[in-house]
Design an enzyme around this catalytic site. Structure first.
Site, PDB file in Angstrom:
ATOM      1  N   THR A  18      27.140 -33.635   4.822  1.00 47.22           N
ATOM      2  CA  THR A  18      28.004 -33.506   6.007  1.00 47.22           C
ATOM      3  C   THR A  18      28.904 -32.286   5.926  1.00 47.22           C
ATOM      4  O   THR A  18      29.182 -31.627   6.927  1.00 47.22           O
ATOM      5  CB  THR A  18      28.864 -34.786   6.143  1.00 47.22           C
ATOM      6  OG1 THR A  18      27.997 -35.878   6.405  1.00 47.22           O
ATOM      7  CG2 THR A  18      29.877 -34.674   7.257  1.00 47.22           C
TER       8      THR A  18
HETATM    9  N1  ASP Z   1      27.586 -38.994   5.423  1.00 46.53           N
HETATM   10  C1  ASP Z   1      26.925 -38.188   4.470  1.00 46.53           C
HETATM   11  C2  ASP Z   1      27.826 -37.082   3.953  1.00 46.53           C
HETATM   12  O1  ASP Z   1      28.961 -37.311   3.907  1.00 46.53           O
HETATM   13  C3  ASP Z   1      25.629 -37.696   4.860  1.00 46.53           C
HETATM   14  C4  ASP Z   1      24.987 -37.173   3.608  1.00 46.53           C
HETATM   15  O2  ASP Z   1      25.141 -37.791   2.579  1.00 46.53           O
HETATM   16  O3  ASP Z   1      24.340 -36.149   3.681  1.00 46.53           O
HETATM   17  O4  ASP Z   1      27.479 -36.039   3.575  1.00 46.53           O
END
Ligand code: ASP
Length: 348
Positions: A18
């Site tokens: 993310t």
């Molecule tokens: N929600 C996840 C993050 O914080 C998505 C991922 O792991 O790529 O990066």
């Protein structure tokens, strides 16, 4: 603002997640930003006195990282640690708790390796990536973080890789260490460790693609069908049992059969606390299961127990060495019993 020594050098490896996502034409966000883009968005970095080098290592969501990716990263980092003070990894938060622990088991040096990420993408108000990257770099450059293995820095908290868990789907305070709390905090840009780890657990092998270890959660009314079906397809199994390490009595025969063939590790699905050893005496209790040959995970949660078992199996060590290693790494036996002791006192 910082405690880093002028001239400190840190290398940042970007893996996606993310923290590096931007909007796609088809909707939603996906990894797109380079390591260079990430650092360009960090206020205060230029004034920190840290020289930062960047490497684009992978650009994937955390869910698509593999054990091989993390092993390759551990090797890449170890080849650079003689000429930097520490390393930072930015990656998807979904798998930070496992990736950080695997890196911790593979990292023998005194240099801090810090894993971080973001819960809010750069496209959102209050994106937490830039603050987390700065905090991670300052911790990686800090002499106070040496000899603590791999740390997860998130929301100005410093967590031990072996203890940290992702506990919330969206909160920027998602990373917590239910057993013992954070090791420390960043205050006004200064990493402060209030608690220090007294021992490290480094394994002399990295997981092999051919080794399979399943995590099986135990659920109400479980009659052992899942364990029986999986039994012939795994080299080891981690059971996420009820409470302090309990299963329904109907599951016991399947576990006993599997135990005779591969290591079966007993952990808890609760998310905090240790598996017990000597309290309950019913069929399927922790006393019963340990007497039948299951190995206690101690304080290790099921996902960390899987990472440890994968690396232990890769060493080719026997069942009793695996049990001894779990005792030390799980925090329920003298850490001095760890099978591959390393003297870290020289590294400070
Ligand atoms: N929600 C996840 C993050 O914080 C998505 C991922 O792991 O790529 O990066």
């Amino acid at each position: 603002m910082t405690t880093v020594e002028t001239g400190s050098r840190v290398i940042v490896y970007a893996l996606g997640g993310t923290i590096a996502m931007s909007s796609t034409l088809s909707g939603g966000v996906a990894p797109a930003l380079s390591a260079h883009d990430l650092l360009a968005a960090v206020p205060g970095l230029a004034e920190s006195g840290v020289t930062v080098e960047v490497q684009d290592f992978r650009r994937v969501p955390g869910a698509s990282l593999t054990l091989s990716d993390i092993s390759a990263l551990a090797t890449a980092i170890s080849e650079r640690l003689t000429d930097v003070d520490g390393a930072v990894i930015t990656q998807g938060t979904d798998t930070i708790e496992e990736a950080a622990y695997l890196l911790d088991l593979l990292h023998a040096g005194p240099q801090p390796i810090i894993v971080t990420g973001a819960m809010r993408a750069p496209t959102l108000a209050g994106a937490d990536g830039p603050a987390n990257i700065l905090a991670a770099i300052l911790t990686a450059a800090s002499p106070h973080a040496r000899n603590q293995g791999v740390l997860v820095v998130f929301g100005d908290e410093i967590h031990a890789a072996r203890r940290v868990r992702k506990t919330h789907t969206t909160s920027p305070a998602t990373f917590q260490s239910p057993n013992g709390g954070p090791l420390g905090y960043l205050v006004e840009g200064r990493p402060r460790l209030l608690n220090r780890l007294t021992h490290r657990t480094v394994v002399p092998a990295e997981p092999a693609d051919s080794i399979r270890v399943a995590v099986v959660p135990v659920a109400l009314g479980d009659d052992g069908t899942t364990v029986r079906l999986l039994g012939d397809h795994v080299d080891g199994l981690v059971l996420a049992g009820f409470g302090a390490g309990h299963v329904p009595s109907d599951l016991v025969p399947a576990l006993e059969t599997l135990c005779a063939r591969v290591p079966v590790v007993l952990s808890s699905r609760t998310g905090g606390g240790s598996v017990l050893a000597a309290t309950y005496g019913f069929p399927g209790s922790e006393r019963d299961l340990l007497a039948r040959g299951l190995i206690s995970a101690g304080y290790l949660d099921p996902y960390k127990a899987r990472i440890l078992l994968l690396t232990l199996l890769a060493t080719g060590c026997d069942h009793s060495t695996i049990a001894t290693a779990f005792g030390a790494a799980g925090g329920i036996a003298d850490p001095g019993t760890w099978p591959w002791p390393t003297d870290f006192s020289q590294g400070n």
